[in-house]
Scaffold this motif. Structure first.
Motif, mmCIF file in Angstrom:
data_model
loop_
_atom_site.group_PDB
_atom_site.id
_atom_site.type_symbol
_atom_site.label_atom_id
_atom_site.label_comp_id
_atom_site.label_asym_id
_atom_site.label_seq_id
_atom_site.Cartn_x
_atom_site.Cartn_y
_atom_site.Cartn_z
ATOM 1 N N ALA A 4 0.847 -1.178 0.000
ATOM 2 C CA ALA A 4 0.000 0.000 0.000
ATOM 3 C C ALA A 4 0.888 1.236 0.000
ATOM 4 O O ALA A 4 2.059 1.171 0.336
ATOM 5 C CB ALA A 4 -0.862 -0.018 1.251
ATOM 6 N N CYS A 5 0.348 2.361 -0.417
ATOM 7 C CA CYS A 5 1.164 3.557 -0.355
ATOM 8 C C CYS A 5 0.333 4.703 0.199
ATOM 9 O O CYS A 5 -0.891 4.696 0.161
ATOM 10 C CB CYS A 5 1.742 3.895 -1.709
ATOM 11 S SG CYS A 5 0.552 3.901 -3.004
ATOM 12 N N HIS A 6 1.054 5.665 0.711
ATOM 13 C CA HIS A 6 0.398 6.815 1.303
ATOM 14 C C HIS A 6 0.673 8.038 0.442
ATOM 15 O O HIS A 6 1.792 8.234 -0.017
ATOM 16 C CB HIS A 6 0.917 7.051 2.714
ATOM 17 C CG HIS A 6 0.441 8.344 3.288
ATOM 18 N ND1 HIS A 6 -0.805 8.475 3.837
ATOM 19 C CD2 HIS A 6 1.010 9.567 3.329
ATOM 20 C CE1 HIS A 6 -0.971 9.738 4.216
ATOM 21 N NE2 HIS A 6 0.115 10.416 3.914
ATOM 22 N N HIS A 46 -6.471 7.400 -6.755
ATOM 23 C CA HIS A 46 -5.438 6.915 -5.829
ATOM 24 C C HIS A 46 -6.053 5.944 -4.821
ATOM 25 O O HIS A 46 -5.494 4.886 -4.546
ATOM 26 C CB HIS A 46 -4.800 8.092 -5.096
ATOM 27 C CG HIS A 46 -3.930 7.669 -3.949
ATOM 28 N ND1 HIS A 46 -2.676 7.139 -4.138
ATOM 29 C CD2 HIS A 46 -4.147 7.653 -2.616
ATOM 30 C CE1 HIS A 46 -2.171 6.830 -2.952
ATOM 31 N NE2 HIS A 46 -3.027 7.131 -2.023
ATOM 32 N N CYS A 49 -6.829 2.556 -6.355
ATOM 33 C CA CYS A 49 -5.717 1.677 -6.755
ATOM 34 C C CYS A 49 -5.578 0.503 -5.803
ATOM 35 O O CYS A 49 -5.289 -0.605 -6.216
ATOM 36 C CB CYS A 49 -4.409 2.446 -6.777
ATOM 37 S SG CYS A 49 -4.174 3.318 -8.298
ATOM 38 N N LYS A 50 -5.742 0.755 -4.544
ATOM 39 C CA LYS A 50 -5.588 -0.329 -3.578
ATOM 40 C C LYS A 50 -6.400 0.030 -2.350
ATOM 41 O O LYS A 50 -6.434 1.190 -1.958
ATOM 42 C CB LYS A 50 -4.114 -0.506 -3.209
ATOM 43 C CG LYS A 50 -3.802 -1.847 -2.597
ATOM 44 C CD LYS A 50 -2.338 -2.162 -2.730
ATOM 45 C CE LYS A 50 -1.989 -3.429 -1.974
ATOM 46 N NZ LYS A 50 -2.718 -4.604 -2.425
ATOM 47 N N ASN A 53 -4.596 1.920 0.436
ATOM 48 C CA ASN A 53 -3.954 3.208 0.187
ATOM 49 C C ASN A 53 -4.547 4.272 1.093
ATOM 50 O O ASN A 53 -5.755 4.331 1.288
ATOM 51 C CB ASN A 53 -4.183 3.632 -1.267
ATOM 52 C CG ASN A 53 -3.194 2.977 -2.190
ATOM 53 O OD1 ASN A 53 -2.326 2.230 -1.746
ATOM 54 N ND2 ASN A 53 -3.315 3.253 -3.465
ATOM 55 N N SER A 54 -3.683 5.117 1.626
ATOM 56 C CA SER A 54 -4.196 6.163 2.506
ATOM 57 C C SER A 54 -3.874 7.527 1.910
ATOM 58 O O SER A 54 -3.021 7.650 1.037
ATOM 59 C CB SER A 54 -3.597 6.025 3.899
ATOM 60 O OG SER A 54 -2.202 6.060 3.808
ATOM 61 N N LEU A 152 2.441 0.747 5.524
ATOM 62 C CA LEU A 152 2.593 2.002 4.798
ATOM 63 C C LEU A 152 4.049 2.261 4.442
ATOM 64 O O LEU A 152 4.691 3.108 5.043
ATOM 65 C CB LEU A 152 2.090 3.152 5.665
ATOM 66 C CG LEU A 152 0.592 3.291 5.740
ATOM 67 C CD1 LEU A 152 0.236 4.241 6.847
ATOM 68 C CD2 LEU A 152 0.044 3.806 4.437
ATOM 69 N N PRO A 231 2.852 4.987 -7.749
ATOM 70 C CA PRO A 231 3.711 5.165 -6.585
ATOM 71 C C PRO A 231 5.173 4.932 -6.982
ATOM 72 O O PRO A 231 5.442 4.318 -8.019
ATOM 73 C CB PRO A 231 3.217 4.097 -5.615
ATOM 74 C CG PRO A 231 2.519 3.110 -6.438
ATOM 75 C CD PRO A 231 1.978 3.817 -7.613
#
Lengths: 390, 404
Positions: A4-6, A46, A49-50, A53-54, A152, A231
């Motif tokens: 996951a990405c922030h 965003h 996407c997942k 994701n935050s 994260l 990302p």
């Protein structure tokens, strides 16, 4: 890319600049509301996407900065629109909260406040603090969504800016860049309106992000989707535009002007010139440099034209069209040379520092000179200083 | 220089391969139609994606929320979690204790049928369902993997039940996008999807006040279908919060302490641990050769045991590097190898050759075919694999015919 990405978005909400940007005289006018609808679509993408994701959205307003939305917080449902079968619920919640907080903030702005400088640095540091909090969940953050540190791993910041550089914020911005590097945060910059931003270019370059000055702001969504959605982990697969030319100029610490050539204290590397030392300064910057030195060949002689005796005023040298944006100097020259400290000459293109210490063969006294080295093809010169002769 | 170059090339190949894999995956999903010259999204997918991101359209693909009802307020999230947990653990508990001869609560007929069809359990009549080796392996998976395994099986079954696969799938995805703790209306669902409600209720994926209710609420099992957050927040917590990650402490002397009061977890541990004593919140046991061999006989592999222990390790254990004691890991693997020492292969034994020359002649031929598994020239016999038999037989027949 399975992680996951922030994403933290820092949104420049300067009323003046947005007003200018929306002027119909522009080739491609873009109003804030038109841009917000594009930005929200990007933020939705965003989140889509997942699932993990935050997102956090920070607003930079004149004189202050606020957190507009954070996905880790729970918002009360009262003020929100009812659920709708055709919209994904998290999108709806995020969109309406972002719009509502922007509305509130802009309404709260009084007229006199509009002239204050934009709180970009505040928003930037807040977003870094936020990222630090979510990537290192302490024992107290029980309600946070991040269950373990591995959730994260891929934080990044997207700065959407319309305002010109404010040179007083050079030092805080550089400090933010360094903390971003430490936190492994990628900073992306999207310049929507106005001339290129020197500091943010450097921010994107130093943190491995991408800086884009959008040519057609009315089609900003396309740029956002193609360049800022992937990302950092995926960017080796999806080519993201990078800068071919980066403006490495710095701002001087004394007058906060963006300069081509400056003097760096070799002891502290960053000190301002103390007023008390002005009279003791043997060499300072030259006053007329910008008129005298228009080419890099003239720069060769720059040091010889620098007055060795103290001058009553200090100014930063500025040269246009220099091949090398080097900064050098020694603000406390008499002191340092007496104590045998060498002034350092740095060229940021090569990021090297050449220092030479020599002894005068006739007197045995130590003297310093420095060699500027070549940047690209332009040999900048070999100025020599002999401070203690003064 | 060469090393840097090769390193550079290597680092270039990796992304390229990932790129190719991603493209071929998208191609197989028909999101990007196959084309040699350009890449472009499938038109329908493109429109729907745009609708989803910008909102709007009239596809109702995120579930129609039910009108608020003052008499029956929506269930709280705790209720939903408890319901999902209860249903799910009933299924697992039924599976794990079927072999032990105990009689736990039986899940509904539909679930039993699904378990049987998926090969996780087997039996002639429903009353005597026995867990299979597949079922034992299933028990050691994460809840997320278990859920999808059952749902995939459900999809296979749906095909046979003449249900429209597209509707089944879209309903599952719709469930995964719904909001926890909200009521949704049944009225806009297709007949297939209404029929699914009953099955999904048995698995604990959705909650309904009454079977005929016009409203349903997805549980956490449903809303986490497409995410990697834990579907059952309190499933392995042993009743207490904050421990949902792990509860097992394993020592180098093969002793195992499990801080749990959950009968399901105890039962799962019992598959490969010989349990010694039990306390209100603690189970103590040890991993022995017998207990592991029992598990191996049930079809569980050493890797599955190790991965179960790793994923459920107590936070205290996470300080260790490596997480599990190496001695224990190695020993479990060695025990598995022990079991795999003997390998069986079908074939034919050729014996009673008339003379040594005959024997060698046939043996040579068999060796040329590379089908000899074992030979003993003193006893004049050799063992050939199954696939070589017709040739060898034909050879011998031709030879005896030629001699005669």
């Amino acid at each position: 890319m399975d992680k996951a990405c922030h994403l933290s978005v820092v949104l420049d909400l300067s009323p003046t600049q947005w007003h200018l940007s929306a002027q119909p005289t522009n080739p491609h006018p873009l109003s804030l509301s038109a841009f917000l609808s594009q930005l929200l679509a990007f933020l939705n993408a965003h989140i889509a996407c997942k699932d993990e994701n935050s997102l956090a959205v920070f607003g930079a307003l004149p004189g202050k900065s606020v957190l507009l939305y954070a996905s880790s917080e729970r918002y009360r449902e009262d003020g929100l629109e009812a659920a709708d079968a055709n919209t994904y619920r998290p999108f709806k919640i995020m969109d309406s909260i972002v719009m509502k907080s922007i509305q509130d903030q802009v309404d709260a702005l009084g007229l006199p406040e509009e002239e204050e400088p934009i709180g970009l640095v505040g928003a930037l540091t807040k977003s870094l603090c936020y990222i630090n909090r979510v990537t290192n969940p302490g024992s107290s953050s029980g309600t946070s969504r991040s269950d373990d540190a591995a959730v994260l791993p891929d934080p990044r910041i997207l700065i959407v800016t319309v305002s010109p550089d404010q040179s007083p914020s050079y030092i805080p911005i550089m400090n933010s860049i360094f903390s971003a590097q430490k936190l492994k945060v990628t900073m992306d910059v999207c310049k929507l309106f106005g001339s290129d931003s020197v500091f943010l270019q450097q921010a994107a370059h130093l943190t491995g992000g991408s800086y884009i000055n959008i040519e057609r702001p009315d089609g900003a969504l396309q740029y956002l989707m193609m360049s800022f959605l992937p990302p950092p982990g995926i960017r080796q697969l999806i080519a993201v535009p990078t800068q071919d030319k980066i403006d490495f100029r710095a701002a001087c610490f004394c007058h906060k002007n963006i300069i081509d050539i400056g003097f760096v204290c070799s002891v502290c590397l960053s000190s301002e010139i103390p007023i008390a030392l002005i009279s003791m300064l043997v060499f300072t910057a030259h006053i007329h440099l910008s008129s005298l030195l228009s080419t890099s060949t003239r720069m060769f002689y720059l040091p010889h034209e620098v007055p060795y005796k103290d001058t009553s005023t200090i100014e930063c040298c500025t040269t246009s069209s220099s091949g090398c944006t080097a900064s050098y100097s020694c603000c406390t020259t008499p002191y340092t040379s007496r104590r045998g400290v060498t002034p350092a000459y740095t060229c940021e293109h090569a990021s090297e520092i050449h220092k030479y210490n020599r002894r005068d063969p006739s007197t045995g006294k130590q003297w310093c000179d420095a060699q500027w080295h070549a940047c690209g093809s332009a040999v900048v010169g070999d100025p020599q200083y002999q401070y203690h002769h003064a | 220089m060469t090393s840097t170059e090769s390193h550079k090339r290597h680092s270039l190949i990796q992304p390229f391969r990932a790129y190719e894999t991603a493209l071929s995956t998208l191609g197989r999903l028909h999101i990007i139609p196959q084309s040699s010259s350009k890449l472009s999204l499938n038109a329908t997918f493109k429109t729907s994606l745009r609708h989803a991101i910008t909102g709007g359209g009239a596809s109702s693909s995120f579930g129609v929320p039910a009108e608020g009802d003052s008499r029956h307020p929506s269930p709280s999230i705790e209720t939903l979690d408890a319901f999902a947990l209860e249903r799910w653990e009933t299924i697992l508990h039924y599976m794990v204790s079927s072999g032990a001869g105990r009689n736990p609560t039986r899940p509904s007929q539909g679930v039993l049928f699904l378990l049987q069809r998926s090969g996780l359990m087997s039996g002639v009549q429903n009353s005597s369902l026995q867990i299979t080796s597949l079922g034992f392996q299933f028990l050691l998976h994460t809840p997320h993997a278990q859920l999808w395994e059952l749902l995939l099986q459900y999809l296979y079954m749906a095909e046979e039940r003449q249900m429209d696969l597209v509707e089944v799938l879209s309903f599952l995805f719709m469930l995964s996008t719904m909001e926890l703790g909200r009521d949704y209306s049944v009225e806009h669902l297709s007949p297939t999807q209404v029929a699914m409600l009953e099955d999904l209720r048995d698995y604990g994926i959705i909650w309904q006040r009454r079977p005929q209710s016009k409203r349903f609420s997805p549980t956490r099992l449903a809303t986490t279908l497409t995410s990697s957050s834990p579907p059952l927040p309190t499933a392995s917590g042993g009743g207490s919060q904050g421990q949902n990650q792990g509860f097992i402490i394993l020592e180098t002397n093969y002793r195992l302490y499990a801080y749990t009061d959950n009968p399901l977890q105890t039962a799962v541990l019992n598959l490969f641990v010989s349990l010694k004593s039990r306390f209100p919140n603690l189970v103590v046991g040890s991993i022995t050769r017998e207990s592991v061999k029992k598990a191996l006989a049930n079809g569980i592999t050493a890797d599955q045991i190790i991965s179960y222990l790793t994923t459920h390790a107590h936070p205290q254990m996470r300080k260790n590097k490596p997480l599990l004691p190496v001695t224990v890991q190695d020993q479990i693997r060695l025990w598995e190898l022990e079991k795999n020492r003997v390998k069986s292969q079908e074939g034919y034994l050729y014996t009673a050759f008339a003379s040594q020359a005959d024997y060698e002649y046939v043996l040579n031929y068999a060796k040329q075919l590379d089908v000899v598994l074992w030979e003993s020239s003193s006893r004049r016999c050799f063992f050939g694999s199954l696939e070589g038999h017709p040739n060898i037989r034909g050879f011998i027949e031709r030879r005896t015919a030629g001699n005669a």
